[in-house]
Each structure stands twice: as structure tokens, then as C-alpha cells.
Design a protein around this motif. Structure first.
Motif, PDB file in Angstrom:
ATOM      1  N   UNK A  44       0.847  -1.191   0.000  1.00 37.41           N
ATOM      2  CA  UNK A  44       0.000   0.000   0.000  1.00 37.41           C
ATOM      3  C   UNK A  44       0.886   1.246   0.000  1.00 37.41           C
ATOM      4  N   UNK A  45       1.398   1.564  -1.129  1.00 41.79           N
ATOM      5  CA  UNK A  45       2.226   2.751  -1.246  1.00 41.79           C
ATOM      6  C   UNK A  45       1.356   3.994  -1.348  1.00 41.79           C
ATOM      7  N   UNK A  46       1.958   5.145  -1.112  1.00 36.00           N
ATOM      8  CA  UNK A  46       1.225   6.399  -1.220  1.00 36.00           C
ATOM      9  C   UNK A  46       0.650   6.555  -2.627  1.00 36.00           C
ATOM     10  N   UNK A  47       1.453   6.175  -3.621  1.00 32.65           N
ATOM     11  CA  UNK A  47       1.012   6.317  -5.004  1.00 32.65           C
ATOM     12  C   UNK A  47      -0.204   5.429  -5.289  1.00 32.65           C
ATOM     13  N   UNK A  48      -0.167   4.192  -4.805  1.00 32.51           N
ATOM     14  CA  UNK A  48      -1.292   3.283  -5.056  1.00 32.51           C
ATOM     15  C   UNK A  48      -2.549   3.760  -4.350  1.00 32.51           C
ATOM     16  N   UNK A  49      -2.386   4.307  -3.143  1.00 38.76           N
ATOM     17  CA  UNK A  49      -3.541   4.816  -2.416  1.00 38.76           C
ATOM     18  C   UNK A  49      -4.143   6.035  -3.121  1.00 38.76           C
ATOM     19  N   UNK A  50      -3.275   6.920  -3.600  1.00 34.95           N
ATOM     20  CA  UNK A  50      -3.775   8.098  -4.329  1.00 34.95           C
ATOM     21  C   UNK A  50      -4.502   7.688  -5.593  1.00 34.95           C
ATOM     22  N   UNK A  51      -3.977   6.687  -6.281  1.00 35.96           N
ATOM     23  CA  UNK A  51      -4.634   6.210  -7.488  1.00 35.96           C
ATOM     24  C   UNK A  51      -6.002   5.627  -7.162  1.00 35.96           C
ATOM     25  N   UNK A  52      -6.084   4.876  -6.059  1.00 37.56           N
ATOM     26  CA  UNK A  52      -7.357   4.287  -5.668  1.00 37.56           C
ATOM     27  C   UNK A  52      -8.359   5.367  -5.264  1.00 37.56           C
ATOM     28  N   UNK A  53      -7.880   6.377  -4.537  1.00 40.79           N
ATOM     29  CA  UNK A  53      -8.755   7.482  -4.142  1.00 40.79           C
ATOM     30  C   UNK A  53      -9.303   8.197  -5.374  1.00 40.79           C
ATOM     31  N   UNK A  54      -8.446   8.420  -6.369  1.00 44.68           N
ATOM     32  CA  UNK A  54      -8.888   9.085  -7.602  1.00 44.68           C
ATOM     33  C   UNK A  54      -9.944   8.247  -8.321  1.00 44.68           C
ATOM     34  N   UNK A  55      -9.746   6.927  -8.341  1.00 47.85           N
ATOM     35  CA  UNK A  55     -10.706   6.044  -9.001  1.00 47.85           C
ATOM     36  C   UNK A  55     -12.066   6.097  -8.292  1.00 47.85           C
ATOM     37  N   UNK A  56     -12.032   6.055  -6.956  1.00 45.41           N
ATOM     38  CA  UNK A  56     -13.277   6.099  -6.186  1.00 45.41           C
ATOM     39  C   UNK A  56     -13.977   7.430  -6.381  1.00 45.41           C
ATOM     40  N   UNK A  57     -13.207   8.523  -6.334  1.00 50.32           N
ATOM     41  CA  UNK A  57     -13.792   9.854  -6.510  1.00 50.32           C
ATOM     42  C   UNK A  57     -14.450   9.978  -7.882  1.00 50.32           C
ATOM     43  N   UNK A  58     -13.811   9.436  -8.906  1.00 46.33           N
ATOM     44  CA  UNK A  58     -14.378   9.510 -10.255  1.00 46.33           C
ATOM     45  C   UNK A  58     -15.666   8.706 -10.354  1.00 46.33           C
ATOM     46  N   UNK A  59     -15.685   7.522  -9.746  1.00 43.43           N
ATOM     47  CA  UNK A  59     -16.897   6.697  -9.816  1.00 43.43           C
ATOM     48  C   UNK A  59     -18.048   7.347  -9.055  1.00 43.43           C
ATOM     49  N   UNK A  60     -17.744   7.976  -7.905  1.00 41.60           N
ATOM     50  CA  UNK A  60     -18.793   8.652  -7.138  1.00 41.60           C
ATOM     51  C   UNK A  60     -19.325   9.860  -7.898  1.00 41.60           C
TER      52      UNK A  60
END
Length: 267
Positions: A44-60
Motif C-alpha cells: 500500500x504505497x502512497x502512489x497506489x492509495x492516491x490512485x485508488x482514491x482518484x478512481x473512487x472519486x471519479x466513480x462517485x
């Protein structure tokens, strides 16, 4: 979070003596203590977490746009105010893209009504494809002192819902549990109300129940990842795959640890 608070529901010691049945395992033996924070996960790197957050934000964002003009459920007898309608649409958007959320607002602004509206919408959606044949069963976990208010608002604002109060002595709860473990009737709309104390007593027996969605009221009671209530919800009830809406009126005063706890409860 002790299950022995004097709120009219029996404690584990009471259960052990009733009917000569073997005593239940104590809460401490069922849920031995764990560290508040788990060891770091190198994946769980910072980069992977940021990417996941961006994906969730886009889907919402996409789901919110899709439900921007969603009307309030027909089963609701109250008229939602504009900000309540916005909160209801936001909750529907989260659920539609597989996410759970925290509805944080000041007391008295209608968090309960927004949650009831979500239930009514999901029940209507369950029957939309089958000529109204769909059934839905929901769970509300809340302090015992608030359950009467939940029941009153459901009766006033969504009378088509059948309210199941999961409380009382061991025999009464067992009868309620048998009904909950049975398949719901065609088209039924059930909302089960349970206190934290009763949940901590009966979680292993309630695990097989399939809930369409779960609302946790006064969610700041979850405290941290090692708390009995937190682990009871996720480990014993197995609610990790069930849509969850956490309600709290203390969002602006949450500590970092509690904010992280509530977020982890959702993910």
C-alpha cells in the motif's frame, strides 16, 4: 461497549442461567484484543492509495451525476428538504457504485430521515424488475435510547416498512432471530432495529442474516479498530460486503484515530 449495561436487555450471565442452556462464550473470549493499528503493508504505497482514491472519486462523481434529478421515494410520506434530498441522492450514488459512506451532519437536520429514504429507494429498486416482487431487509444499529425515535420516524414517514425491534430477553430475541433467518416474504420491506449491547450478545447467531444495507447510528461509538463493536460488525457479523451508512453528528470534532476507524469500517 460492555454488554452488561443496564438497558433492559439481558447480559451474558443472564443468558447462561436461562433454560439451563450452556453459557455463551464471553465477549472477551470471542474477540481477544488486537493492536489498534496493524503492521504496515508494503504493497500500500502512497502512489497506489492516491490512485485508488482518484478512481473512487471519479466513480462517485459519475454516479452523483446520474442520480442528480432522482426524486424522493414514493413510499416516503414526508417531503425532503433540498439539503436532505441532496444527502439522499449522495447515499444512493455511493450504493450504486459499491461504496459505503459517512453521513455527518449537525443534530436535528434529518440524518435519520435521509437513511429511511435510502431504505425506501432500495426496496423499490428491489421490486422494480419483478412486478413488485422484490423483498428487502435492513438493519439499524443504534444506542438503545434512540431506537424508539427510529421506530416513530419509520411509522410516521415510511409506514409501508415493517419494523422489527430486536430486543428483550433471550427467548424473545430467539423468536425474532428465527424470523430473521427465514427468507423474507415476497415484496416485504423489513427494518430491524437493534442496540449495540444486544448486537454484542447475539452477533454470532445473527451472522447468517442477509441485509440489503446497514445503518450505524452514533457511529463515533466505534472508537478504534480494536474496539469490540468495530470487530463485532466486521469479524462476527461479516458486514464487510454489505452497504453501510454511518451516521454521526460529531464529524467536525472527530480525532484522527476515530476518523481513520470510521473510514476503515467502510472499506
Amino acid at each position: 461497549e460492555a454488554a452488561g449495561e443496564s438497558h433492559g436487555d439481558q447480559t451474558e450471565d443472564d443468558e447462561a442461567e436461562e433454560g439451563g442452556r450452556p453459557p455463551r462464550r464471553s465477549l472477551s473470549s470471542r474477540l481477544p484484543k488486537k493492536p489498534v493499528f496493524e503492521a504496515n503493508n508494503d504493497r500500500r504505497t502512497i502512489e497506489s492509495l492516491r490512485q485508488r482514491v482518484d478512481e473512487i472519486a471519479a466513480s462517485i462523481a459519475a454516479a452523483k451525476a446520474q442520480h442528480a434529478s432522482l426524486p424522493q421515494p414514493a413510499a416516503l410520506t414526508a417531503t425532503l428538504r433540498e439539503y436532505q434530498l441532496e444527502g439522499f441522492r449522495w447515499a444512493v450514488a455511493l450504493e450504486s457504485c459499491g461504496h459505503s459512506g459517512i453521513l455527518g451532519d449537525e443534530m436535528g437536520l434529518g440524518k435519520t430521515l435521509q437513511a429511511i429514504a435510502l431504505f425506501a429507494h432500495l426496496h423499490a429498486a428491489a421490486g422494480a424488475g419483478a412486478a413488485g416482487a422484490g423483498a428487502a431487509r435492513f438493519l439499524v444499529l443504534a444506542p438503545l435510547s434512540t431506537l424508539a425515535g427510529w421506530g416513530a420516524q419509520l411509522a410516521d414517514f415510511c409506514p409501508s416498512a415493517t419494523v422489527v425491534l430486536y430486543s428483550g430477553g433471550a427467548a424473545e430475541r430467539e423468536a425474532r432471530r428465527r424470523a430473521l433467518l427465514s427468507p423474507p416474504a415476497t415484496g416485504s420491506f423489513e427494518v430491524c432495529l437493534a442496540s449495540y449491547e444486544v448486537l454484542l450478545l447475539d452477533a454470532p447467531q445473527l451472522k447468517p442474516v442477509v441485509w440489503r444495507a446497514v445503518v450505524v447510528d452514533e457511529a463515533h461509538r466505534l472508537k478504534n479498530r480494536s474496539s469490540a463493536l468495530y470487530r463485532c460488525l466486521l469479524d462476527e457479523l461479516g458486514l464487510g460486503g454489505t452497504p453501510r451508512l454511518l451516521l454521526t453528528g460529531t464529524t467536525l470534532t472527530l480525532t484522527l484515530t476515530l476518523t481513520l476507524t470510521l473510514t476503515l469500517t467502510l472499506t
